[in-house]
Design a protein around this motif. Structure first.
Motif, short mmCIF file in Angstrom:
data_model
loop_
_atom_site.label_atom_id
_atom_site.label_comp_id
_atom_site.label_asym_id
_atom_site.label_seq_id
_atom_site.Cartn_x
_atom_site.Cartn_y
_atom_site.Cartn_z
N ILE A 113 0.84 -1.20 0.00
CA ILE A 113 0.00 0.00 0.00
C ILE A 113 0.88 1.25 0.00
O ILE A 113 0.57 2.22 -0.70
N ASP A 114 1.98 1.24 0.74
CA ASP A 114 2.87 2.41 0.76
C ASP A 114 3.42 2.71 -0.63
O ASP A 114 3.49 3.86 -1.04
N TYR A 142 -8.29 0.11 3.68
CA TYR A 142 -6.98 -0.54 3.63
C TYR A 142 -7.07 -2.01 4.06
O TYR A 142 -6.54 -2.89 3.36
N PRO A 143 -7.74 -2.33 5.22
CA PRO A 143 -7.79 -3.75 5.61
C PRO A 143 -8.53 -4.64 4.60
O PRO A 143 -8.08 -5.75 4.32
N ASP A 144 -9.64 -4.15 4.03
CA ASP A 144 -10.37 -4.95 3.03
C ASP A 144 -9.51 -5.17 1.80
O ASP A 144 -9.46 -6.27 1.24
N GLN A 169 -8.12 -8.84 0.28
CA GLN A 169 -8.47 -9.28 -1.07
C GLN A 169 -7.25 -9.33 -1.99
O GLN A 169 -7.20 -10.14 -2.91
N TRP A 170 -6.30 -8.49 -1.74
CA TRP A 170 -5.10 -8.41 -2.57
C TRP A 170 -4.13 -9.54 -2.29
O TRP A 170 -3.36 -9.96 -3.16
N GLU A 171 -4.14 -10.06 -1.08
CA GLU A 171 -3.19 -11.10 -0.68
C GLU A 171 -3.32 -12.35 -1.54
O GLU A 171 -2.34 -13.03 -1.81
#
Length: 188
Positions: free
Chosen positions: A31-32, A84-86, A90-92
């Motif tokens: 995300i960063d 961010y947590p969602d 989902q991205w993992e």
């Protein structure tokens, strides 16, 4: 026929010109890193999963106050906000796959970034191409090479399971699945 040939030549020239003038690559993101790229006005293509289905989004912004990424989702006309947590969850599933495509002139701004996982993402892309063509042996080889670089690269591990199942190699598929689940459940 002559006009059709002319349009084909012009179309091929136009396509070749676009490809030559673009700089692109895929990588394992964070995300960063997405936020840094978006600050530079570089949209980031990501692959996320909702349920069992993969889905591409283009991240175009973020709002730290609200804790959201702003994305253009092809399913909606307006941009969507994803917490961010969602997004992380989902991205993992795609191992944080991301890609950028910028005009060649803008590429100098991003070439200095440290993009993790470019080699394994590229190898896995080759595995996907071979798999889609029905060439399971080369797909298997590319997945194994990917896993040599990153033994927990989920997409390659899942593809090996899928290939084993398609070839009715049930014991091998079960063994790979147990290994993948053992790691995956520990990392949750």
């Amino acid at each position: 026929p002559a006009m059709q040939a002319l349009w084909m030549v012009l179309g091929a020239f136009f396509f070749a010109t676009i490809v030559v003038l673009l700089f692109s690559f895929a990588f394992i993101g964070s995300i960063d890193l997405i936020k840094q790229l978006v600050q530079m006005e570089v949209p980031v293509l990501v692959d996320e999963y909702e349920g069992l289905d993969g889905h591409y989004l283009v991240i175009t912004g973020y709002d730290d106050r609200k804790g959201v990424l702003i994305a253009q989702d092809p399913n909606f006309m307006e941009p969507v906000e994803i917490t961010y947590p969602d997004f992380e969850e989902q991205w993992e599933y795609s191992q944080r796959w991301a890609a950028v495509v910028v005009p060649e002139a803008q590429s100098a701004f991003i070439k200095d970034f440290q993009f993790a996982g470019r080699e394994e993402v590229a190898l896995y892309a080759r595995a996907e191409r071979e798999f889609e063509r029905g060439y399971y042996l080369p797909a298997t080889d590319f997945c194994r090479k990917t896993l040599e670089l990153n033994k927990h690269y989920h997409p390659a591990a899942r593809m090996l399971i899928k290939i084993d199942m398609m070839q009715q190699k049930w014991e091998s598929a079960a063994s790979r699945l147990r290994q993948w689940l053992q790691y995956h459940t520990r990392s949750l």
